[in-house]
Scaffold this active site. Sequence first.
Site: not given
Ligand code: CDP
Ligand code: MG
Length: 136
Positions: A12, A52, A115, A118, A129
Amino acid sequence: MSNIEQTLSIIKPDAVERNLDNEIKKIFQKNGFRILKEKKLKLEKTEAEQFYKVHETKPFYNDLCTYLSSGTIVVMILEKENAIKSNRDLMGATDPAKAEEGTLRKLFGKSIDKNSVHGSDSPDNAKIEIDFFFKD
Ligand code: CDP
Ligand code: MG
């Protein structure tokens, strides 16, 4: 039985802007992932919104899409035995503060939104994807 999978990985903007992409790629390779294809690019906001789309009802959706389209990213097709779960394990928890020692998000993540990486979360989403970035 063997289960070689492909998964989509994104380094990212927060990580690319700190020049961490080569270090992260080396960690993938050290952990047995083959990088089948990769490219460096910057998404338009509308493209990030499409990528997304599963999160479109979430309160963080707009900020997430603004962020993903804010700078250069590196996208890769990674291949390995059980690549999808293996990559999720190597990435660690979504919130770097909760991620295990040694995971990419613990090592490099700055916050829950920035973070660093992805990874696809299921075989169906891995296919969607991978096609999103590499269908041509
Ligand atoms: O990336 P991952 O699958 O671990 O998490 P997700 O639940 O699919 O969420 C996608 C992305 O949204 C995360 O990697 C974070 O960058 C962002 N996110 C966020 O900004 N705030 C949250 N409370 C949850 C997710
Ligand atoms: Mg995810």
